[in-house]
Scaffold this motif. Structure first.
Motif, PDB file in Angstrom:
ATOM      1  N   GLU A 109       0.735  -1.302  -0.184  1.00  0.00           N
ATOM      2  CA  GLU A 109       0.024  -0.049  -0.017  1.00  0.00           C
ATOM      3  C   GLU A 109       0.848   1.293   0.140  1.00  0.00           C
ATOM      4  N   ALA A 110       2.003   1.384   0.724  1.00  0.00           N
ATOM      5  CA  ALA A 110       2.846   2.212   0.818  1.00  0.00           C
ATOM      6  C   ALA A 110       3.693   2.702  -0.473  1.00  0.00           C
ATOM      7  N   VAL A 111       4.180   1.750  -0.965  1.00  0.00           N
ATOM      8  CA  VAL A 111       4.511   1.981  -2.506  1.00  0.00           C
ATOM      9  C   VAL A 111       3.452   2.302  -3.423  1.00  0.00           C
ATOM     10  N   LYS A 112       2.280   1.803  -3.664  1.00  0.00           N
ATOM     11  CA  LYS A 112       1.304   2.097  -4.421  1.00  0.00           C
ATOM     12  C   LYS A 112       1.010   3.354  -4.251  1.00  0.00           C
ATOM     13  N   GLN A 113       0.823   3.910  -3.055  1.00  0.00           N
ATOM     14  CA  GLN A 113       0.449   5.429  -2.629  1.00  0.00           C
ATOM     15  C   GLN A 113       1.329   6.221  -3.073  1.00  0.00           C
ATOM     16  N   SER A 114       2.681   6.035  -3.093  1.00  0.00           N
ATOM     17  CA  SER A 114       3.741   6.811  -3.272  1.00  0.00           C
ATOM     18  C   SER A 114       3.798   6.911  -4.866  1.00  0.00           C
ATOM     19  N   PHE A 115       3.693   5.861  -5.608  1.00  0.00           N
ATOM     20  CA  PHE A 115       3.799   5.984  -7.187  1.00  0.00           C
ATOM     21  C   PHE A 115       2.620   6.631  -7.790  1.00  0.00           C
ATOM     22  N   LEU A 116       1.508   6.739  -7.037  1.00  0.00           N
ATOM     23  CA  LEU A 116       0.405   7.508  -7.744  1.00  0.00           C
ATOM     24  C   LEU A 116       0.566   9.024  -7.542  1.00  0.00           C
ATOM     25  N   LYS A 117       1.409   9.384  -6.555  1.00  0.00           N
ATOM     26  CA  LYS A 117       1.763  10.777  -6.224  1.00  0.00           C
ATOM     27  C   LYS A 117       2.755  11.342  -7.306  1.00  0.00           C
ATOM     28  N   LEU A 118       3.207  10.495  -8.309  1.00  0.00           N
ATOM     29  CA  LEU A 118       4.066  10.843  -9.191  1.00  0.00           C
ATOM     30  C   LEU A 118       3.577  11.405 -10.500  1.00  0.00           C
ATOM     31  N   ASN A 119       2.126  11.312 -10.327  1.00  0.00           N
ATOM     32  CA  ASN A 119       1.515  11.773 -11.799  1.00  0.00           C
ATOM     33  C   ASN A 119       1.928  13.156 -11.866  1.00  0.00           C
ATOM     34  N   ASN A 120       2.077  13.394 -13.630  1.00  0.00           N
ATOM     35  CA  ASN A 120       2.278  14.820 -13.885  1.00  0.00           C
ATOM     36  C   ASN A 120       1.500  14.882 -15.278  1.00  0.00           C
ATOM     37  N   ASP A 121       1.821  16.183 -15.723  1.00  0.00           N
ATOM     38  CA  ASP A 121       1.060  16.540 -16.828  1.00  0.00           C
ATOM     39  C   ASP A 121       1.159  15.574 -17.996  1.00  0.00           C
ATOM     40  N   GLU A 122       2.469  14.815 -18.162  1.00  0.00           N
ATOM     41  CA  GLU A 122       2.620  14.259 -19.552  1.00  0.00           C
ATOM     42  C   GLU A 122       2.543  12.724 -19.366  1.00  0.00           C
ATOM     43  N   VAL A 123       2.555  12.192 -17.803  1.00  0.00           N
ATOM     44  CA  VAL A 123       2.344  10.765 -17.769  1.00  0.00           C
ATOM     45  C   VAL A 123       1.657  10.335 -16.564  1.00  0.00           C
ATOM     46  N   LYS A 124       0.792   9.447 -16.687  1.00  0.00           N
ATOM     47  CA  LYS A 124      -0.100   9.248 -15.449  1.00  0.00           C
ATOM     48  C   LYS A 124       0.565   8.108 -14.899  1.00  0.00           C
ATOM     49  N   VAL A 125       0.610   7.797 -13.751  1.00  0.00           N
ATOM     50  CA  VAL A 125       1.261   6.485 -13.294  1.00  0.00           C
ATOM     51  C   VAL A 125      -0.181   5.546 -12.773  1.00  0.00           C
ATOM     52  N   LYS A 126      -0.095   4.347 -13.297  1.00  0.00           N
ATOM     53  CA  LYS A 126      -1.233   3.503 -12.948  1.00  0.00           C
ATOM     54  C   LYS A 126      -0.657   2.079 -12.486  1.00  0.00           C
ATOM     55  N   VAL A 127      -1.159   2.008 -11.125  1.00  0.00           N
ATOM     56  CA  VAL A 127      -0.699   0.592 -10.697  1.00  0.00           C
ATOM     57  C   VAL A 127      -1.841  -0.525 -10.837  1.00  0.00           C
ATOM     58  N   LEU A 128      -1.361  -1.443 -11.816  1.00  0.00           N
ATOM     59  CA  LEU A 128      -2.180  -2.319 -12.223  1.00  0.00           C
ATOM     60  C   LEU A 128      -2.546  -3.553 -11.241  1.00  0.00           C
ATOM     61  N   HIS A 129      -1.534  -3.762 -10.407  1.00  0.00           N
ATOM     62  CA  HIS A 129      -1.662  -4.832  -9.436  1.00  0.00           C
ATOM     63  C   HIS A 129      -0.693  -4.648  -8.239  1.00  0.00           C
ATOM     64  N   GLY A 130      -1.208  -5.004  -7.180  1.00  0.00           N
ATOM     65  CA  GLY A 130      -0.439  -5.006  -5.996  1.00  0.00           C
ATOM     66  C   GLY A 130      -0.592  -6.232  -5.236  1.00  0.00           C
ATOM     67  N   GLY A 131       0.540  -6.943  -4.822  1.00  0.00           N
ATOM     68  CA  GLY A 131       0.225  -8.100  -3.997  1.00  0.00           C
ATOM     69  C   GLY A 131       1.483  -8.492  -3.047  1.00  0.00           C
ATOM     70  N   VAL A 132       1.051  -9.540  -2.083  1.00  0.00           N
ATOM     71  CA  VAL A 132       2.154 -10.008  -1.361  1.00  0.00           C
ATOM     72  C   VAL A 132       2.587 -11.021  -1.603  1.00  0.00           C
ATOM     73  N   GLY A 133       3.962 -11.384  -1.519  1.00  0.00           N
ATOM     74  CA  GLY A 133       4.768 -12.492  -1.909  1.00  0.00           C
ATOM     75  C   GLY A 133       5.552 -12.527  -2.930  1.00  0.00           C
ATOM     76  N   THR A 134       6.355 -13.339  -3.338  1.00  0.00           N
ATOM     77  CA  THR A 134       7.273 -13.140  -4.446  1.00  0.00           C
ATOM     78  C   THR A 134       6.715 -12.824  -5.897  1.00  0.00           C
ATOM     79  N   ILE A 135       7.475 -12.450  -6.721  1.00  0.00           N
ATOM     80  CA  ILE A 135       6.908 -12.125  -8.211  1.00  0.00           C
ATOM     81  C   ILE A 135       7.047 -13.590  -8.719  1.00  0.00           C
ATOM     82  N   THR A 136       5.843 -13.638  -9.635  1.00  0.00           N
ATOM     83  CA  THR A 136       5.574 -14.842 -10.210  1.00  0.00           C
ATOM     84  C   THR A 136       5.477 -14.965 -11.597  1.00  0.00           C
TER      85      THR A 136
END
Length: 668
Positions: free
Chosen positions: A482-509
């Motif tokens: 949740e912390a990482v997702k919220q931090s990324f969403l704050k990076l939105n600017n006029d040229e690029v919108k940051v979109k977190v498609l999926h956030g999950g617990v556990g190793t990368i699969t």
């Protein structure tokens, strides 16, 4: 006097190219073929030999020649008018002699004679290339141009839009998704047991990767390759064949990690979701808790003010199955799914294999049109004529309409899952299209460019190729996600919108990699490490996968990339992976792990991280590395060793020690 080619001069003298070549040989002048260029001196000699052309013309011959020319001209004009092109006759890259003769309306024997004059020996059924055909046509005074074989759109060759009156209602195509052990397979089995239209002795035997059921005279098609991994791998290849996703959630278990993944995959594909609340017969079932958890993950059901249908079912007892199917038909009715059965079929390959006895076998889903045995098709990089079609019950059929899954035989090769297929009017069209596809694939492989990565993100932004930066976040605990997702969403600017498609617990699969590949996303891992299989898949799919231990570094990297300032100076290089198979307590040294180097190597001066169940539990340095009782500088793949970690003793069997070094990147 300008230079001329052999065939041009032969035409001027009104003789065949072969006759002229023979005359040149007699004169001791060597030419290779009808396209050879003649010097001015040679042309002068030939003019003298065929001087009668220059002399006062015989009136009778002139009249005959003029009549012949007028006849040929009228034939050409008539032909061009019939073909709807008054300027040019179009022929493909290669064409059979017989077909060519029909195109230019000349006898086959005339064509073959002309070919022999050019030194080309071909029968009526053999093909000649465009250049040869153009030369022959020119000798008849006919101009031709190359006809390009075009794929009119992604799925078919027929550009004509379907007329409203031709469109008929078609069955919906369903994919079942959800967490492991929540009852996906049990639900499919329960549906089949009660609603499969035709039964075989001994119960239902599924022969292909799809099954059909019927309710109130209406069909529903279920893909038997459920789960978001298969679903997304097909979408990554451009195949969007699912109309509705059924999200199976156990009422006694609730929303689990794979449930959240399934939701992310369905939303990324932009298809409607129906929740099948399974296991409602269990005494500890808690539907309200599940609905609450679903709403927290962006799935708001109707009774809670949302637009997602929720159908309680018990796959074990067969309860609520009819209601679920009715809900599917209701959503399908809202979607107004229609197709035109009165056209050549097109659709998607669901799966394919090479059968030892039957050759290439493909399971396809017809999305529009009607497919018949004997039709020619182009499926991905394979083509052929359909020899047999087998439905989901293992029965041979002759005709299959829209939203029907069938197994087909007769292809030249094995296509890939997700490839589009198209029925064509003729074999040669299918063959030409496949050749064009193969050429295009070779070019794409040679000019393959990586998907969006942090290194080239700013360049993509400047070029206008990226308006939205998709990110997938995986971390060791939910709080970090949740912390990482919220931090990324704050990076939105006029040229690029940051979109977190999926956030999950556990190793990368592998599922995360396929979602990233399909959505052109970057994967950010926080305090987690992927397996070698996942890392290799990420490389194969050109997915930018990054792992961090400090949250601010991840945020700073993405922010810097968006501003065009990302300039990494150091790079982590993984040397190898070591598996702990036993632990020993050594006086004065603490706990030592008896280890086996699974891949790569481990060196005495390398840095290490201890990974347990995909989560990083320690990061530091090696305190000791031994082979038997001797100190070792390096241990390679396949060898055993003893390994100790600096200031860390909580080593357990099954842990993975990942050895790595930090390399400085040389700036160009």
């Amino acid at each position: 006097m300008s230079k001329l080619r052999v065939y041009q001069l032969a035409k001027e003298f009104d003789i065949s190219s072969k006759e002229l070549i023979n005359r040149l040989v007699e004169l001791g002048i060597t030419v290779t073929n009808h396209m050879s260029t003649l010097e001015e001196e040679t042309i002068g000699i030939l003019k003298e030999l065929y001087g009668k052309v220059e002399e006062e013309p015989d009136e009778k011959k002139v009249t005959e020649k003029k009549n012949k020319k007028n006849k040929d001209s009228s034939e050409i004009t008539e032909h061009k008018e019939q073909n709807g092109d008054k300027n040019m006759i179009k022929i493909p890259e290669t064409i059979a002699v017989q077909e060519f003769s029909e195109k230019i309306e000349k006898n086959v024997s005339q064509i073959i004679t002309k070919l022999m004059g050019l030194g080309v020996f071909a029968t009526a059924n053999q093909e000649i290339d465009f250049d040869v055909a153009a030369t022959i046509a020119l000798e008849f005074g006919i101009e031709i141009e190359k006809e390009e074989v075009k794929e009119e759109n992604e799925f078919g060759f027929d550009q004509t839009p379907d007329k409203l009156e031709d469109l008929k209602e078609r069955p919906p195509v369903i994919t079942v998704m959800g967490h492991v052990d929540h009852g996906k397979t049990s639900l499919l089995d329960a549906i089949r047991d009660t609603h499969v239209t035709e039964r075989e002795a001994g119960g239902i035997t599924q022969h292909i990767g799809a099954s059909e059921v019927e309710l109130n005279g209406k069909r529903i098609v279920f893909l038997d390759t459920p789960g978001h991994a298969a679903f997304t791998s097909m979408r990554a290849r451009g195949a969007s064949i699912t109309d509705i996703a059924i999200l199976v959630v156990a009422a006694d278990d609730g929303v689990m990690p794979q449930t959240i993944e399934a939701i992310s995959h369905a939303k990324a594909a932009n298809i409607p979701i129906i929740v099948a609340l399974n296991k409602i017969d269990r005494p500890n079932a808690n539907p309200d808790k599940v609905k609450q958890e679903l709403s927290e993950n962006g799935v708001l059901i109707e009774e809670w003010g949302g637009d997602v249908i929720c159908a309680p079912v018990s796959a074990l007892k067969g309860e609520g199955i009819d209601n679920l199917l009715e809900m599917i038909l209701l959503v399908a009715e809202i979607l107004e799914l229609k197709a035109n059965p009165n056209k050549l079929a097109f659709g998607t390959v669901i799966e394919a294999k090479l059968d030892k006895s039957r050759g290439p076998v493909a399971t396809i889903l017809i999305q529009n049109g009607t497919l018949k045995v004997g039709d020619s098709i182009a499926a991905g990089a394979a083509y052929g004529r359909i020899r047999a079609m087998i439905n989901s019950l293992g029965k041979n059929i002759k005709i299959a309409g829209p939203a029907t899954a069938v197994e087909i035989l007769g292809l030249s090769d094995v296509p890939e899952a997700g490839d589009s297929f198209n029925a064509t009017k003729e074999d040669k069209v299918a063959r030409q299209v496949v050749e064009k596809r193969r050429t295009k694939m070779r070019e794409e492989n040679l000019n393959a460019t990586a998907k969006v990565s942090l290194e080239d993100l700013f360049k993509h932004i400047q070029d206008g190729n990226v308006k939205e930066l998709n990110i997938i976040v995986k971390a060791d605990v939910q709080g970090s996600v949740e912390a990482v997702k919220q931090s990324f969403l704050k990076l939105n600017n006029d040229e690029v919108k940051v979109k977190v498609l999926h956030g999950g617990v556990g190793t990368i699969t592998e599922s995360d990699i396929m979602l990233a590949s399909a959505s052109n996303a970057i994967i950010i891992g926080f305090n987690v490490r992927p397996s070698s299989t996942v890392t290799n898949l990420a490389k194969a799919e050109n997915v930018d996968l990054r792992t961090y231990r400090i949250i601010y570094e991840a945020i700073a990297d993405v922010e810097a990339a968006m501003k065009g300032m990302l300039d990494p100076e150091y790079k982590e290089v993984v040397l190898g992976k070591v598996e702990i198979r036993a632990t020993f307590k050594v006086p004065g040294a603490g706990i030592i792990g008896g280890a086996y180097v699974k891949e790569g190597k481990v060196t005495r001066n390398s840095k290490v991280r201890l990974v347990r169940d995909g989560i990083v539990v320690f990061e530091g340095e090696i305190s000791s590395l031994k082979r038997f009782k001797d100190d070792a500088k390096e241990v390679a793949t396949g060898y055993e060793c003893g390994i100790g970690l600096e200031n860390y003793n909580d080593i357990k069997e099954g842990d993975i020690v990942e050895a790595y070094i930090i390399e400085e990147i040389k700036r160009g």
